[in-house]
Design a protein around this motif. Structure first.
Motif, PDB file in Angstrom:
ATOM      1  N   ARG A  46       0.858  -1.161  -0.022  1.00  0.00           N
ATOM      2  CA  ARG A  46       0.015   0.095   0.026  1.00  0.00           C
ATOM      3  C   ARG A  46       0.821   1.198   0.015  1.00  0.00           C
ATOM      4  N   GLY A  47       0.028   2.263  -0.314  1.00  0.00           N
ATOM      5  CA  GLY A  47       0.969   3.407  -0.431  1.00  0.00           C
ATOM      6  C   GLY A  47       1.432   4.001   0.840  1.00  0.00           C
ATOM      7  N   ALA A  48       2.247   5.063   1.092  1.00  0.00           N
ATOM      8  CA  ALA A  48       2.817   5.511   2.447  1.00  0.00           C
ATOM      9  C   ALA A  48       1.495   6.250   2.927  1.00  0.00           C
ATOM     10  N   PHE A  49       0.613   6.662   2.234  1.00  0.00           N
ATOM     11  CA  PHE A  49      -0.409   7.644   3.043  1.00  0.00           C
ATOM     12  C   PHE A  49      -1.559   6.765   3.380  1.00  0.00           C
ATOM     13  N   GLN A  50      -1.721   5.409   2.839  1.00  0.00           N
ATOM     14  CA  GLN A  50      -3.059   4.727   3.112  1.00  0.00           C
ATOM     15  C   GLN A  50      -3.082   3.841   4.544  1.00  0.00           C
ATOM     16  N   HIS A  51      -4.113   3.787   4.888  1.00  0.00           N
ATOM     17  CA  HIS A  51      -4.217   3.094   6.034  1.00  0.00           C
ATOM     18  C   HIS A  51      -4.241   1.657   5.933  1.00  0.00           C
ATOM     19  N   SER A  52      -3.606   0.894   6.940  1.00  0.00           N
ATOM     20  CA  SER A  52      -3.341  -0.356   7.005  1.00  0.00           C
ATOM     21  C   SER A  52      -4.395  -1.616   6.604  1.00  0.00           C
ATOM     22  N   ALA A  53      -5.379  -1.118   7.210  1.00  0.00           N
ATOM     23  CA  ALA A  53      -6.678  -1.632   7.310  1.00  0.00           C
ATOM     24  C   ALA A  53      -7.821  -0.780   6.510  1.00  0.00           C
ATOM     25  N   SER A  54      -8.456  -1.238   5.438  1.00  0.00           N
ATOM     26  CA  SER A  54      -9.492  -0.706   4.993  1.00  0.00           C
ATOM     27  C   SER A  54     -10.637  -1.632   5.067  1.00  0.00           C
ATOM     28  N   VAL A  55     -11.955  -0.808   5.574  1.00  0.00           N
ATOM     29  CA  VAL A  55     -12.994  -1.729   5.971  1.00  0.00           C
ATOM     30  C   VAL A  55     -13.830  -1.360   4.889  1.00  0.00           C
ATOM     31  N   PRO A  56     -14.504  -2.293   3.964  1.00  0.00           N
ATOM     32  CA  PRO A  56     -15.302  -2.022   3.077  1.00  0.00           C
ATOM     33  C   PRO A  56     -16.523  -1.366   3.420  1.00  0.00           C
ATOM     34  N   GLN A  57     -17.360  -0.434   2.824  1.00  0.00           N
ATOM     35  CA  GLN A  57     -18.551   0.005   3.210  1.00  0.00           C
ATOM     36  C   GLN A  57     -19.819  -0.559   2.280  1.00  0.00           C
ATOM     37  N   LYS A  58     -20.977  -0.733   2.911  1.00  0.00           N
ATOM     38  CA  LYS A  58     -21.985  -1.011   2.239  1.00  0.00           C
ATOM     39  C   LYS A  58     -22.869   0.148   1.695  1.00  0.00           C
ATOM     40  N   ALA A  59     -23.556  -0.358   0.905  1.00  0.00           N
ATOM     41  CA  ALA A  59     -24.616   0.761   0.040  1.00  0.00           C
ATOM     42  C   ALA A  59     -25.716   1.130   1.008  1.00  0.00           C
ATOM     43  N   THR A  60     -26.114   2.590   1.172  1.00  0.00           N
ATOM     44  CA  THR A  60     -27.234   2.750   2.275  1.00  0.00           C
ATOM     45  C   THR A  60     -28.109   3.459   1.480  1.00  0.00           C
ATOM     46  N   PRO A  61     -29.268   3.185   1.846  1.00  0.00           N
ATOM     47  CA  PRO A  61     -30.430   3.962   1.314  1.00  0.00           C
ATOM     48  C   PRO A  61     -30.360   5.328   1.570  1.00  0.00           C
ATOM     49  N   ILE A  62     -30.705   6.248   0.749  1.00  0.00           N
ATOM     50  CA  ILE A  62     -30.641   7.699   0.894  1.00  0.00           C
ATOM     51  C   ILE A  62     -31.390   8.068   1.848  1.00  0.00           C
ATOM     52  N   ASN A  63     -32.763   7.722   2.076  1.00  0.00           N
ATOM     53  CA  ASN A  63     -33.427   7.913   3.273  1.00  0.00           C
ATOM     54  C   ASN A  63     -33.062   7.549   4.626  1.00  0.00           C
ATOM     55  N   ALA A  64     -31.890   6.649   4.941  1.00  0.00           N
ATOM     56  CA  ALA A  64     -31.614   6.234   5.960  1.00  0.00           C
ATOM     57  C   ALA A  64     -30.295   6.890   6.474  1.00  0.00           C
ATOM     58  N   ILE A  65     -29.797   7.782   5.625  1.00  0.00           N
ATOM     59  CA  ILE A  65     -28.664   8.693   5.813  1.00  0.00           C
ATOM     60  C   ILE A  65     -29.010   9.787   6.820  1.00  0.00           C
ATOM     61  N   GLU A  66     -28.150  10.018   7.962  1.00  0.00           N
ATOM     62  CA  GLU A  66     -28.261  11.037   8.772  1.00  0.00           C
ATOM     63  C   GLU A  66     -27.394  12.257   8.355  1.00  0.00           C
ATOM     64  N   THR A  67     -28.083  13.480   8.310  1.00  0.00           N
ATOM     65  CA  THR A  67     -27.010  14.654   7.835  1.00  0.00           C
ATOM     66  C   THR A  67     -26.911  15.378   8.992  1.00  0.00           C
ATOM     67  N   GLN A  68     -25.678  16.226   9.124  1.00  0.00           N
ATOM     68  CA  GLN A  68     -25.586  17.044  10.308  1.00  0.00           C
ATOM     69  C   GLN A  68     -24.949  18.580   9.697  1.00  0.00           C
ATOM     70  N   ASP A  69     -25.780  19.491   9.933  1.00  0.00           N
ATOM     71  CA  ASP A  69     -25.667  20.738   9.146  1.00  0.00           C
ATOM     72  C   ASP A  69     -24.569  21.279  10.108  1.00  0.00           C
ATOM     73  N   GLU A  70     -23.251  21.303   9.150  1.00  0.00           N
ATOM     74  CA  GLU A  70     -22.166  22.263   9.875  1.00  0.00           C
ATOM     75  C   GLU A  70     -22.181  23.776   9.461  1.00  0.00           C
ATOM     76  N   PRO A  71     -22.070  24.780  10.337  1.00  0.00           N
ATOM     77  CA  PRO A  71     -22.102  26.060   9.860  1.00  0.00           C
ATOM     78  C   PRO A  71     -20.854  26.278   9.190  1.00  0.00           C
ATOM     79  N   ARG A  72     -20.987  27.330   7.986  1.00  0.00           N
ATOM     80  CA  ARG A  72     -19.939  27.683   7.118  1.00  0.00           C
ATOM     81  C   ARG A  72     -19.138  28.603   8.193  1.00  0.00           C
TER      82      ARG A  72
END
Length: 458
Positions: A46-72
């Motif tokens: 792996r490259g020097a900047f990559q993490h040694s362990a990469s956990v694959p993520q699963k596809a998530t339904p869009i209505n199940a994703i929680e958003t958090q508004d961060e102020p500009r």
């Protein structure tokens, strides 16, 4: 032993080829193919900047994703905040390009000091100056804070470690063309280096929620140097425009995932740094000479802001078989089209006339609402008759001579009324459905002939 592979890469567009070619098939540029050696790491590494362990993520339904508004995060420069869409978005990647010496580093150093004085930790990474040179420039700009860290380095691996150590809220890279990825063997500034370095900085910005500003050099054509994919990777692309021999600078947004595009901000370059111009319409009109033939004023929209600019025209008899058509700040093909409409629909003989069109103030206009004002300037110069100095002319012109509807007419007319204009000539289809401002008379026209009768009464 890693296997080495040689290839030729176009330094303008990033086109790759197994052999050298004089002309790039991708962008048709000559003598831009350079040889680079790509080192392919063995499988399993792996490259020097990559993490040694990469956990694959699963596809998530869009209505199940929680958003958090961060102020500009807003800076003290309201013009910059508006161009960015309301402020700096945490975790965003912003690219600022411009000619050498135009003021990119000055602007970012000022912004860095403002953010640091507001309690944010800022890391300014300079690849072109030493820390002492940066300090001298900061003293001239009165930019000083204990939360502003200066680091002179071009090695991306060391930059990554410094970001981990300082843990800043904002990072400025000046410039991306000087940064080199240690795992890429090509020279700094090459297509491969710029692409890989930007990709790594984008990963840092998104994973650590750090806003990163990149300074990008431009080519002689005015485009940001490096592969075109660079502008696709970042969240926001800003261009710093202006002449080094003039004091005014224009910061233009050409891409923004968090706000509207084509927004502009006007700054004045002073000895103490850049100062924002809050009323650009007044700036563009302050040197306008009243009663001059060939001069009209139009209310143009730059993003969400209406700006009044002066359009000048000079029409003179030509001494050549083919008359000249020149334009500054506007597409010359649009000028040719409008002159053809005048010849066909109005009956003006312009075939033996040279035409020179200029947008005063150095601003560039590309919207159709300026058509009627350009056409009126040409007629004014050709007839040597000045229009009313208090007229603001707005409208799109069709090939059949009709004056067509334009967008956001209410904002345009309000800006004209604010600056003291007494009459606004607009398309007749824009007359209804809104309240006219006080102090200005609104006149609707349906065709070019109707507009010329209003602008140049007998």
């Amino acid at each position: 032993m890693a296997k080495k592979k040689t290839k030729f890469i176009c330094q303008s567009c990033g086109y790759e080829s197994a052999r050298w070619m004089g002309k790039c098939p991708g962008c048709a540029s000559w003598n831009t193919m350079t040889e680079e050696v790509e080192v392919q790491a063995p499988k399993g590494t792996r490259g020097a900047f990559q993490h040694s362990a990469s956990v694959p993520q699963k596809a998530t339904p869009i209505n199940a994703i929680e958003t958090q508004d961060e102020p500009r995060v807003e800076t003290e420069l309201s013009e910059l905040n508006r161009v960015l869409g309301g402020g700096i978005v945490p975790g965003s990647l912003v690219l600022i390009g411009g000619d050498p010496g135009i003021g990119k580093s000055t602007l970012l150093l000022q912004v860095s000091a403002m953010l640091a004085n507001s309690g944010n930790r800022v890391l300014y990474i300079s690849g072109e100056e030493s820390i002492r040179q940066t300090k001298l420039r900061a003293e001239r700009l009165d930019a000083s804070s204990s939360e502003l860290f200066i680091y002179a380095e071009t090695n991306l691996e060391l930059i990554h470690h410094t970001i981990e150590d300082v843990a800043p809220d904002f990072v400025i890279i000046d410039s991306i063309q000087t940064v080199h990825h240690p795992e890429v063997t090509s020279a700094p500034g090459s297509v491969t280096q710029v692409r890989e370095s930007t990709a790594e900085l984008m990963r840092i910005a998104k994973t650590k929620n750090i806003a990163i500003f990149l300074v990008g050099h431009v080519t002689k054509e005015g485009q940001i140097a490096g592969p075109r994919i660079l502008e696709h990777m970042v969240d926001t692309v800003l261009y710093f425009e202006g002449e080094r021999h003039h004091t005014y600078r224009i910061l233009r947004s050409v891409k923004n995932r968090f706000g509207s595009t084509n927004e502009i901000a006007i700054f004045e370059m002073l000895q103490s740094g850049l100062k924002e111009v809050l009323n650009p319409s007044e700036l563009f009109l302050q040197e306008r000479s009243s009663g001059s033939a060939g001069s009209t004023v139009v209310a143009s929209m730059e993003g969400t802001r209406p700006i009044l600019v002066e359009i000048q025209a000079l029409v003179t008899p030509s001494s050549f078989n083919y008359p000249k058509r020149m334009a500054t700040g506007i597409d010359v093909n649009r000028v040719t089209l409008l002159m053809a409409v005048l010849e066909k629909r109005v009956g003006m003989l312009l075939q033996a006339q040279d035409a020179y069109i200029k947008v005063a103030g150095g601003v560039k206009l590309d919207e159709p609402a300026i058509d009627l004002a350009v056409l009126a300037s040409i007629v004014s110069s050709f007839r040597d008759k000045a229009p009313n100095v208090y007229d603001c002319i707005i409208g799109e012109v069709g090939l059949t001579g009709e004056v067509r509807r334009v967008s956001r007419i209410e904002q345009r007319v309000q800006e004209a009324a604010k600056l003291g204009f007494k009459r606004a000539i607009i398309p007749a289809s824009n007359l209804g459905g809104w309240d006219y401002p006080e102090g200005i008379r609104v006149v609707g026209v349906e065709s070019v002939n109707d507009a010329l009768k209003e602008i140049f009464p007998q």
